[in-house]
Design a protein around this motif. Structure first.
Motif, mmCIF file in Angstrom:
data_model
loop_
_atom_site.group_PDB
_atom_site.id
_atom_site.type_symbol
_atom_site.label_atom_id
_atom_site.label_comp_id
_atom_site.label_asym_id
_atom_site.label_seq_id
_atom_site.Cartn_x
_atom_site.Cartn_y
_atom_site.Cartn_z
ATOM 1 N N SER A 83 -36.192 -26.923 -57.975
ATOM 2 C CA SER A 83 -37.479 -27.618 -57.990
ATOM 3 C C SER A 83 -38.030 -27.730 -59.408
ATOM 4 N N VAL A 84 -38.578 -28.889 -59.697
ATOM 5 C CA VAL A 84 -39.347 -29.098 -60.917
ATOM 6 C C VAL A 84 -40.760 -29.467 -60.477
ATOM 7 N N VAL A 85 -41.740 -28.687 -60.911
ATOM 8 C CA VAL A 85 -43.130 -28.931 -60.529
ATOM 9 C C VAL A 85 -43.906 -29.339 -61.777
ATOM 10 N N LEU A 86 -44.470 -30.549 -61.717
ATOM 11 C CA LEU A 86 -45.352 -31.018 -62.788
ATOM 12 C C LEU A 86 -46.770 -30.681 -62.375
ATOM 13 N N ASN A 87 -47.393 -29.769 -63.079
ATOM 14 C CA ASN A 87 -48.742 -29.312 -62.748
ATOM 15 C C ASN A 87 -49.714 -30.014 -63.690
ATOM 16 N N ASN A 88 -50.362 -31.046 -63.193
ATOM 17 C CA ASN A 88 -51.226 -31.863 -64.037
ATOM 18 C C ASN A 88 -52.682 -31.428 -63.937
ATOM 19 N N ALA A 89 -53.265 -31.047 -65.084
ATOM 20 C CA ALA A 89 -54.700 -30.755 -65.110
ATOM 21 C C ALA A 89 -55.457 -32.056 -64.836
ATOM 22 N N TYR A 90 -56.483 -31.952 -64.013
ATOM 23 C CA TYR A 90 -57.183 -33.145 -63.521
ATOM 24 C C TYR A 90 -58.686 -32.937 -63.636
ATOM 25 N N SER A 91 -59.356 -33.800 -64.399
ATOM 26 C CA SER A 91 -60.816 -33.702 -64.511
ATOM 27 C C SER A 91 -61.455 -34.170 -63.210
ATOM 28 N N MET A 92 -62.327 -33.341 -62.658
ATOM 29 C CA MET A 92 -62.980 -33.658 -61.394
ATOM 30 C C MET A 92 -64.248 -34.482 -61.570
ATOM 31 N N ARG A 93 -64.601 -34.825 -62.813
ATOM 32 C CA ARG A 93 -65.901 -35.453 -63.060
ATOM 33 C C ARG A 93 -66.108 -36.750 -62.281
ATOM 34 N N ASN A 94 -65.159 -37.668 -62.353
ATOM 35 C CA ASN A 94 -65.329 -38.935 -61.635
ATOM 36 C C ASN A 94 -65.348 -38.718 -60.131
ATOM 37 N N THR A 95 -64.498 -37.833 -59.638
ATOM 38 C CA THR A 95 -64.427 -37.570 -58.207
ATOM 39 C C THR A 95 -65.730 -36.980 -57.671
ATOM 40 N N LEU A 96 -66.387 -36.158 -58.494
ATOM 41 C CA LEU A 96 -67.613 -35.480 -58.048
ATOM 42 C C LEU A 96 -68.880 -36.215 -58.455
ATOM 43 N N ALA A 97 -68.728 -37.391 -59.075
ATOM 44 C CA ALA A 97 -69.903 -38.103 -59.603
ATOM 45 C C ALA A 97 -70.861 -38.560 -58.498
ATOM 46 N N ALA A 98 -70.341 -38.749 -57.301
ATOM 47 C CA ALA A 98 -71.190 -39.256 -56.226
ATOM 48 C C ALA A 98 -72.175 -38.230 -55.699
ATOM 49 N N ASP A 99 -71.862 -36.927 -55.885
ATOM 50 C CA ASP A 99 -72.760 -35.942 -55.287
ATOM 51 C C ASP A 99 -73.061 -34.722 -56.155
ATOM 52 N N ILE A 112 -62.129 -28.756 -63.854
ATOM 53 C CA ILE A 112 -60.706 -29.069 -63.819
ATOM 54 C C ILE A 112 -60.081 -28.521 -62.542
ATOM 55 N N SER A 113 -59.305 -29.370 -61.878
ATOM 56 C CA SER A 113 -58.401 -28.889 -60.831
ATOM 57 C C SER A 113 -56.984 -29.245 -61.276
ATOM 58 N N PHE A 114 -56.011 -29.015 -60.424
ATOM 59 C CA PHE A 114 -54.623 -29.304 -60.785
ATOM 60 C C PHE A 114 -53.976 -30.134 -59.687
ATOM 61 N N ILE A 115 -53.225 -31.125 -60.111
ATOM 62 C CA ILE A 115 -52.506 -31.984 -59.172
ATOM 63 C C ILE A 115 -51.012 -31.797 -59.395
ATOM 64 N N PRO A 116 -50.313 -31.170 -58.437
ATOM 65 C CA PRO A 116 -48.881 -30.928 -58.601
ATOM 66 C C PRO A 116 -48.028 -32.111 -58.130
ATOM 67 N N VAL A 117 -46.907 -32.289 -58.788
ATOM 68 C CA VAL A 117 -45.897 -33.248 -58.361
ATOM 69 C C VAL A 117 -44.601 -32.460 -58.179
ATOM 70 N N LEU A 118 -44.069 -32.452 -56.960
ATOM 71 C CA LEU A 118 -42.883 -31.653 -56.645
ATOM 72 C C LEU A 118 -41.652 -32.552 -56.617
ATOM 73 N N LEU A 119 -40.711 -32.248 -57.501
ATOM 74 C CA LEU A 119 -39.471 -33.012 -57.621
ATOM 75 C C LEU A 119 -38.294 -32.043 -57.668
#
Length: 478
Positions: free
Chosen positions: A305-321, A335-342
């Motif tokens: 397995s190769v896991v790409l762990n991408n740091a992800y800014s939550m600002r736009n996602t949380l802007a509504a509330d 920051i959260s993390f978005i993994p890609v499993l390959l």
């Protein structure tokens, strides 16, 4: 027996503020960050210092000058002076002046320049003398054991260049928080301080993310691939030597034309595979291509397995509330993390476009409001406040943190110039930016610094000693 250094005496007039939940985590405690900006002109250090110091004294920005303390339960809190004085300053500041051209300096003369093809162009740690002030903090205890502000400014002046470094503990803010700080600093320099917004959730205001993760409405889509404590222990034991080995740091330049061609190729590959008008960002393609380069030492037919762990800014996602939209700022960590499993075989045998599309699909699928709530809910319940990890104990994990949206090369210090900019006309933007970290040295972790004003991308990272030589062989084939 080792004992932690004693904290300075508490000052009764300080305002005491607990750190936000997603600021005070073991991961962010482990990093002290330094960002160095190189300008091809002479800047006035007093103007830079006075403007940043004035910003730290403003309502809503005072946590920049806060002192960090540990409570009896081990959590962290800010102690914000009621007044900043010469004894208790708002800003760590230092300045070194070289009455010579940077080309005549043994270290500054080696500052990286953009390359015409993808290549390693230097070792960011080589320039430690230029960005690390004497006595500069390199671990969390350096803040806890001293009565010092969170934010620091170190300036090195030459007759033809100015090197500006800001430094801080990661508990203070992430890359987008830094962008908000830089925007406010530029306004202060320009005398437009009336336009500076008060950051959301600043100083003694409540934590705006206090309830994030407490009310998930759906399960995380990768919950079945979440690693258990046993799985994490297995992964840790299998990679412990990577953390103990000597690590080498390099910075890589990826020219604009190369990445443009690579993205066009990826889109063509996907169209040929029947995907209707797929959307890929330059960041998607860059991470897909770099993954293939950086795992070139692994057997190409491996099912590991190769896991790409991408740091992800939550600002736009949380802007509504929970977080503000445009026109405001959040100077903290979101920051959260978005993994890609390959698999290794996927990365090498599938087209670059395929890997890039998996990255884009993961961001679209796992970056929704409900999925962010689910991810942070798992984070809240995790042992030791570690973020959830996905994959298996034998995986090869890469961590990406793409700062392109922070637009670090757009920093304009024209209001601090003492001589005209040599390369950028009426504006004064950095010609080179690098990141350095102290504390935890994370192997296979790659901050993507962003795109310079010529369209070139820059990224850096630490790898086991000798591995960069293999990568340079791969880059020579490009």
């Amino acid at each position: 027996m080792f004992r932690k250094p004693a904290a300075p005496a508490k000052v009764p007039t300080d305002t005491v503020v607990p750190l936000h939940f997603f600021d005070d985590t073991p991961l962010w405690r482990a990093f002290i960050l330094y960002s160095m900006f190189v300008f091809d002109n002479v800047l006035d250090p007093k103007k830079l210092r006075n403007s940043l110091e004035a910003l730290a004294k403003r309502n809503g920005w005072r946590k920049l000058g806060a002192r960090m303390r540990r409570t009896q339960t081990g959590s962290l809190e800010y102690h914000i002076p009621s007044e900043f004085t010469e004894e208790r300053v708002a800003l760590n500041y230092s300045h070194v002046n070289h009455d010579t051209c940077s080309a005549d300096h043994p270290i500054a003369s080696r500052l990286p320049r953009a390359s015409s093809r993808p290549a390693t162009v230097g070792d960011p740690d080589t320039f430690r003398e230029l960005f690390l002030p004497q006595g500069g903090p390199v671990k969390l205890d350096d803040y806890l054991a001293r009565d010092v502000p969170q934010i620091g400014l170190h300036i090195v002046s030459f007759t033809d260049k100015t090197l500006v470094t800001i430094y801080w503990p990661h508990t203070l803010m992430d890359a987008m928080g830094k962008r908000a700080l830089l925007d406010a600093w530029m306004l202060m320099l320009a005398g437009r301080d009336d336009e500076i917004p008060i950051p959301h959730g600043a100083d003694a205001n409540p934590d705006p993310l206090a309830n994030l993760g407490k009310h998930p409405t759906e399960s995380h889509k990768l919950s079945l691939q979440r690693m258990s404590t046993f799985g994490l222990a297995k992964y840790g034991l299998g990679n412990v030597f990577d953390f103990l080995r000597s690590q080498e740091n390099r910075i890589v330049c990826v020219p604009s034309g190369f990445l443009t061609s690579l993205r066009e190729m990826a889109l063509t590959q996907l169209a040929a595979g029947g995907h209707e008008t797929p959307f890929l960002t330059e960041g998607d393609v860059l991470c897909a291509w770099w993954t293939r380069i950086v795992i070139s030492h692994l057997p190409r037919d491996s099912q590991r397995s190769v896991v790409l762990n991408n740091a992800y800014s939550m600002r736009n996602t949380l802007a509504a509330d929970l977080l503000p939209g445009k026109g405001s700022s959040y100077v903290s960590n979101a920051i959260s993390f978005i993994p890609v499993l390959l698999t290794v075989q996927d990365v090498f045998e599938k087209p670059i476009g395929y890997v890039a599309l998996q990255i884009r699909r993961a961001i679209s699928s796992l970056g929704t409001r409900a999925q962010v709530e689910a991810f942070t809910g798992m984070w809240r319940e995790a042992v030791g406040k570690l973020p959830p990890f996905f994959g298996d104990g034998n995986m090869h994990m890469l961590t990406y943190s793409n700062w392109s949206k922070a637009k670090l090369y757009d920093l304009d210090f024209s209001n601090a110039i003492t001589t005209p900019c040599q390369t950028t006309g009426s504006t004064c933007k950095p010609t080179y930016v690098q990141n350095n970290q102290f504390g935890l040295i994370l192997p296979n972790g790659f901050p993507i610094i962003g795109k310079d004003n010529e369209g070139n991308y820059w990224l850096s990272g630490y790898l086991n000693q000798g591995q960069w030589a293999k990568i340079e062989e791969e880059l020579a084939k490009v």
